[in-house]
Design a protein around this motif. Structure first.
Motif, mmCIF file in Angstrom:
data_model
loop_
_atom_site.group_PDB
_atom_site.id
_atom_site.type_symbol
_atom_site.label_atom_id
_atom_site.label_comp_id
_atom_site.label_asym_id
_atom_site.label_seq_id
_atom_site.Cartn_x
_atom_site.Cartn_y
_atom_site.Cartn_z
ATOM 1 N N ASP A 1 0.774 -1.216 -0.280
ATOM 2 C CA ASP A 1 -0.341 0.145 -0.150
ATOM 3 C C ASP A 1 0.466 0.990 -0.148
ATOM 4 O O ASP A 1 0.490 2.515 -0.627
ATOM 5 C CB ASP A 1 -1.112 -0.188 1.204
ATOM 6 N N PHE A 2 2.062 1.206 0.563
ATOM 7 C CA PHE A 2 2.932 2.542 0.665
ATOM 8 C C PHE A 2 3.570 2.594 -0.880
ATOM 9 O O PHE A 2 3.181 4.377 -1.332
ATOM 10 C CB PHE A 2 4.142 1.515 0.924
ATOM 11 N N PHE A 3 3.459 2.114 -2.349
ATOM 12 C CA PHE A 3 2.954 2.066 -2.779
ATOM 13 C C PHE A 3 2.122 2.791 -4.035
ATOM 14 O O PHE A 3 2.065 3.416 -5.005
ATOM 15 C CB PHE A 3 4.101 1.157 -3.985
ATOM 16 N N LYS A 4 0.664 2.835 -3.434
ATOM 17 C CA LYS A 4 -0.407 2.965 -4.428
ATOM 18 C C LYS A 4 -0.800 4.822 -3.294
ATOM 19 O O LYS A 4 -0.950 4.601 -2.164
ATOM 20 C CB LYS A 4 -0.909 2.596 -3.780
ATOM 21 N N LEU A 5 0.393 5.633 -3.827
ATOM 22 C CA LEU A 5 -0.346 6.933 -3.817
ATOM 23 C C LEU A 5 -2.190 7.685 -2.772
ATOM 24 O O LEU A 5 -2.062 8.030 -2.211
ATOM 25 C CB LEU A 5 0.414 7.542 -4.773
ATOM 26 N N SER A 6 -2.838 6.593 -3.970
ATOM 27 C CA SER A 6 -4.057 7.667 -2.684
ATOM 28 C C SER A 6 -4.225 6.256 -1.808
ATOM 29 O O SER A 6 -5.240 7.187 -1.289
ATOM 30 C CB SER A 6 -4.883 6.800 -4.146
ATOM 31 N N THR A 7 -3.369 5.853 -0.774
ATOM 32 C CA THR A 7 -3.525 5.562 -0.107
ATOM 33 C C THR A 7 -2.659 6.606 1.173
ATOM 34 O O THR A 7 -3.256 6.556 2.633
ATOM 35 C CB THR A 7 -2.627 4.105 0.632
ATOM 36 N N ARG A 8 -2.245 7.615 0.493
ATOM 37 C CA ARG A 8 -1.271 8.359 1.450
ATOM 38 C C ARG A 8 -0.658 8.195 2.619
ATOM 39 O O ARG A 8 -0.318 8.480 3.073
ATOM 40 C CB ARG A 8 -2.676 9.476 1.808
ATOM 41 N N ALA B 1 2.916 6.735 1.269
ATOM 42 C CA ALA B 1 3.920 7.033 1.107
ATOM 43 C C ALA B 1 3.941 8.455 2.156
ATOM 44 O O ALA B 1 5.138 9.152 2.357
ATOM 45 C CB ALA B 1 4.255 6.820 -0.159
ATOM 46 N N GLY B 2 3.067 8.810 2.181
ATOM 47 C CA GLY B 2 3.998 10.591 2.336
ATOM 48 C C GLY B 2 3.746 11.068 3.246
ATOM 49 O O GLY B 2 4.306 12.016 4.235
#
Length: 54
Positions: A34-41, A43-44
């Motif tokens: 999920d870290f690599f899916k930007l929509s999950t936020r 990573a930020g």
């Protein structure tokens, strides 16, 4: 494994207190997909923790 903001903060604080280091290197397998899916936020939020806690 890095799953969310709290597990990231726990990892940062553990490494810092046990080793005195402020550097960290991780294998991709240690990070949730999920870290690599930007929509999950995720990573930020995780990267912000690294910035805040150096």
């Amino acid at each position: 494994m890095i799953l969310d903001w709290q597990s990231t903060l726990d990892l940062i604080m553990t490494i810092s207190s046990e080793t005195g280091s402020n550097q960290l290197s991780l294998n991709k397998e240690a990070i949730s997909d999920d870290f690599f899916k930007l929509s999950t936020r995720i990573a930020g939020g995780i990267l912000q923790k690294f910035i805040n806690y150096q």
